[in-house]
Design an enzyme around this catalytic site. Structure first.
Site, PDB file in Angstrom:
ATOM      1  N   SER A 153      31.660  44.137  35.354  1.00 27.03           N
ATOM      2  CA  SER A 153      32.340  42.891  35.665  1.00 27.03           C
ATOM      3  C   SER A 153      33.142  43.040  36.966  1.00 27.03           C
ATOM      4  O   SER A 153      32.570  43.332  38.004  1.00 27.03           O
ATOM      5  CB  SER A 153      33.207  42.462  34.480  1.00 27.03           C
ATOM      6  OG  SER A 153      33.687  41.144  34.638  1.00 27.03           O
ATOM      7  N   ASP A 251      25.038  34.809  30.511  1.00 27.44           N
ATOM      8  CA  ASP A 251      26.253  35.079  31.279  1.00 27.44           C
ATOM      9  C   ASP A 251      26.337  34.090  32.431  1.00 27.44           C
ATOM     10  O   ASP A 251      25.377  33.954  33.201  1.00 27.44           O
ATOM     11  CB  ASP A 251      26.196  36.511  31.818  1.00 27.44           C
ATOM     12  CG  ASP A 251      27.411  36.919  32.633  1.00 27.44           C
ATOM     13  OD1 ASP A 251      28.357  36.113  32.766  1.00 27.44           O
ATOM     14  OD2 ASP A 251      27.412  38.057  33.146  1.00 27.44           O
ATOM     15  N   HIS A 281      28.110  38.236  28.805  1.00 28.76           N
ATOM     16  CA  HIS A 281      28.998  38.968  29.703  1.00 28.76           C
ATOM     17  C   HIS A 281      29.889  39.898  28.865  1.00 28.76           C
ATOM     18  O   HIS A 281      30.453  39.493  27.850  1.00 28.76           O
ATOM     19  CB  HIS A 281      29.885  37.995  30.484  1.00 28.76           C
ATOM     20  CG  HIS A 281      30.667  38.649  31.558  1.00 28.76           C
ATOM     21  ND1 HIS A 281      30.153  38.894  32.810  1.00 28.76           N
ATOM     22  CD2 HIS A 281      31.937  39.131  31.576  1.00 28.76           C
ATOM     23  CE1 HIS A 281      31.067  39.495  33.550  1.00 28.76           C
ATOM     24  NE2 HIS A 281      32.153  39.654  32.824  1.00 28.76           N
TER      25      HIS A 281
END
Length: 308
Positions: A153, A251, A281
């Site tokens: 991320s 995501d 995600h």
């Protein structure tokens, strides 16, 4: 493919977030409270907390040694958390899995977080920690070969930015970059990528939450037009290290990661894009206990071990 049923069940049981903007202190406390005790974590040969004394200052790092050996390749890991969450503790299990599956010594970086520390503090810590690892190879037992960087991320954002910074400064020791569902474009216009609309609601990270979650970083001077903040905006991607970009089907950030992979390939970079069906995600951190998603660590090991 719909969201994996095990992920869907977990998401269905999550309480609704409190109203108002995110509260860093409360959210950090909640994350830390969920960390399992050391006795319940994946055992390795050794896990050691150190202080990296760098040009950016003193940076906490945690060093994971998978097995006893004379020397190791090294992987420097940057945790995720929208630049204001995450820690050496909350992502300890990810670093352990990376060490076990790759056989590399993993250096996890406890970089400074927003909003207490404005941009580019966290990025500078990550870059400095990579330089520190290379400069202290004898202490780490580095064999002088593999020096990889990896992150999930916002940690993936830092991976891309660090790789570019190293290239620009002539630091050529980074051999691989691994980006797990990276945030590469902090311009959150929902029309920029189809996945921002396709996966807007119901998959954990929601498109409407991107701006408030990243506000702590952006309000601290991180300009979305700056390639250090939005690496996809870098014009010239030539000369960067080979890349593995892992994306999640469900995501909102999926398409920017995959576009970045295509742009790397067009620039002549050896880049692999791997989409995980039914994943959302954060699956590397939250759902790698599902066998289909634990495979991401095996894929990472294969990428690091293949002939260039």
């Amino acid at each position: 493919m719909p969201l994996h049923p095990d992920i869907a069940r977990v998401l269905a049981d999550l309480p609704a977030p409190p109203p108002g903007p995110p509260n860093p202190e409360a959210m950090r406390a909640g994350e830390e409270a969920a960390v399992p005790p050391v006795s319940a974590r994946l055992p390795l040969h050794s896990v050691e907390d150190l202080t990296a004394r760098t040009a950016a200052g003193e940076v906490p790092v945690r060093v994971y040694t998978p097995v006893e050996a004379d020397a190791y390749g090294v992987l420097v890991y940057f945790h995720g958390g929208a630049f204001f969450l995450g820690s050496l503790e909350t992502h300890d299990h990810v670093a352990r899995a990376l060490a076990k599956e790759t056989g590399l010594k993993v250096v996890s970086v406890g970089y400074r977080l927003a909003p207490e520390h404005a941009f580019p503090a966290g990025l500078e810590d990550c870059y400095a920690a990579v330089r520190w690892a290379a400069e202290n190879g004898e202490t780490l037992g580095w064999d002088g070969t593999t020096l990889a960087i990896a992150g999930d991320s916002s940690g993936g954002t830092f991976v891309a930015a660090v790789a570019a910074m190293a290239h620009d400064e002539g630091f050529d020791r980074i051999t691989h970059q691994i980006l797990f569902y990276p945030s590469l474009d902090l311009d959150f216009d929902v029309d920029r990528y189809a996945s921002l609309r396709e996966n807007a609601v119901g998959y954990g990270l929601e498109t409407a939450g991107l701006k408030p979650f990243n506000a702590f970083y952006l309000d601290g001077g991180a300009d979305p037009a700056d390639p250090r903040v939005s690496p996809i905006k870098r014009a010239d991607l030539t000369g960067l290290p080979p890349a593995l970009i892992v994306t999640a089907e469900c995501d909102p950030l999926r398409d920017e990661g995959e576009l970045y992979g295509r742009r790397l390939k067009e620039a002549g970079v050896d880049a692999t894009v791997s989409r995980y069906p039914g994943a959302n995600h954060g699956f590397v951190q939250n759902f790698s206990w599902i066998p289909a998603y634990h495979r991401v660590f095996e894929e990472t090991a294969a990428f690091l071990g293949r002939e260039s």
